[in-house]
Design a protein around this motif. Structure first.
Motif, short mmCIF file in Angstrom:
data_model
loop_
_atom_site.label_atom_id
_atom_site.label_comp_id
_atom_site.label_asym_id
_atom_site.label_seq_id
_atom_site.Cartn_x
_atom_site.Cartn_y
_atom_site.Cartn_z
N ALA A 152 11.18 6.78 6.45
CA ALA A 152 11.60 6.07 7.66
C ALA A 152 10.53 6.17 8.74
N GLU A 153 9.90 7.31 8.85
CA GLU A 153 8.85 7.50 9.86
C GLU A 153 7.64 6.63 9.55
N GLU A 154 7.29 6.51 8.28
CA GLU A 154 6.16 5.66 7.89
C GLU A 154 6.45 4.19 8.19
N ILE A 155 7.69 3.77 7.98
CA ILE A 155 8.07 2.39 8.31
C ILE A 155 7.92 2.17 9.81
N ASP A 156 8.45 3.10 10.61
CA ASP A 156 8.31 2.99 12.07
C ASP A 156 6.86 2.87 12.48
N SER A 157 6.02 3.71 11.93
CA SER A 157 4.60 3.72 12.28
C SER A 157 3.93 2.40 11.89
N ALA A 158 4.20 1.93 10.68
CA ALA A 158 3.56 0.71 10.18
C ALA A 158 3.97 -0.53 10.97
N MET A 159 5.18 -0.52 11.50
CA MET A 159 5.70 -1.72 12.16
C MET A 159 5.55 -1.70 13.68
N THR A 208 0.82 -1.22 0.00
CA THR A 208 0.00 0.00 0.00
C THR A 208 0.84 1.27 0.00
N ASN A 209 2.12 1.14 0.35
CA ASN A 209 3.02 2.29 0.39
C ASN A 209 4.39 1.85 -0.12
N PRO A 210 4.57 1.82 -1.44
CA PRO A 210 5.80 1.27 -2.01
C PRO A 210 7.05 2.13 -1.82
N GLY A 239 13.35 -0.72 4.09
CA GLY A 239 13.75 0.31 3.14
C GLY A 239 14.46 -0.28 1.93
N GLU A 240 15.34 -1.24 2.17
CA GLU A 240 16.06 -1.91 1.08
C GLU A 240 15.10 -2.68 0.18
N ALA A 241 14.15 -3.38 0.79
CA ALA A 241 13.17 -4.14 0.01
C ALA A 241 12.29 -3.21 -0.81
N TYR A 292 15.04 -3.82 15.78
CA TYR A 292 14.20 -2.85 15.08
C TYR A 292 14.95 -2.02 14.04
N GLN A 293 16.16 -1.61 14.32
CA GLN A 293 16.90 -0.81 13.35
C GLN A 293 17.22 -1.63 12.10
N ARG A 294 17.55 -2.89 12.29
CA ARG A 294 17.82 -3.76 11.13
C ARG A 294 16.55 -4.04 10.35
#
Length: 156
Positions: A120-127, A114-116, A145-147, A137-139
């Motif tokens: 970084a903040e969106e990843i934190d929120s989603a997870m 849904t968010n390709p 991000g890499e994926a 968590y940092q890894r």
């Protein structure tokens, strides 16, 4: 009404009590043990699967509610284990004990669908709903991000 569900592309009859959690249907009936039991209350995310493409906690989802739906487990994410998230997980040495990893990957896959191109903040929120007792968590964030970058290359 159809009393079956599609799991990783295969149709399965719902031949158990409708209230049985999907987690136990997957693990005990179908022997798909990649989906893990964590808290049993839908709080830790270890049991995350996709229901019609949406990340869902299998431990609190009654199998009877899923008639006609399509479920994807970690076993169905990629036939060869070569989904960009799975590769990024290895490249970034994410797993330690590994217990939460299937749920983490499935939640991340649903999020990236849904968010390709997440920040970084969106990843934190989603997870946030997925707990890693080892604290990687940092890894995890770096791997997502890499994926995302790899998935974007596949699309273009």
């Amino acid at each position: 009404m159809d009393k079956s569900i599609i799991i990783n592309g295969e149709q399965h009859p719902i031949d158990v009590d409708n209230e049985m959690p999907l987690l136990w249907f997957l693990r005990d009936r179908l022997e798909k043990t990649g989906t893990k039991f964590g808290c049993g209350a839908g709080l830790c995310g270890a049991c995350t699967v996709h229901v019609d493409g949406v990340a869902t906690r299998a431990c609190i989802t009654p199998v009877g509610m899923l008639a006609g739906k399509s479920i994807t487990t970690i076993e169905g994410l990629s036939e060869n284990g070569d989904h960009p998230l799975q590769k990024a997980w290895l490249n970034n040495n994410v797993p330690q004990c590994g217990y939460c990893q299937a749920g983490q990957i499935m939640n991340a896959a649903g999020f990236l669908a849904t968010n390709p191109t997440p920040t970084a903040e969106e990843i934190d929120s989603a997870m946030q709903g997925n707990i890693c007792r080892c604290g990687t968590y940092q890894r995890i964030k770096k791997a997502i991000g890499e994926a995302a970058f790899e998935l974007a290359k596949e699309v273009s």
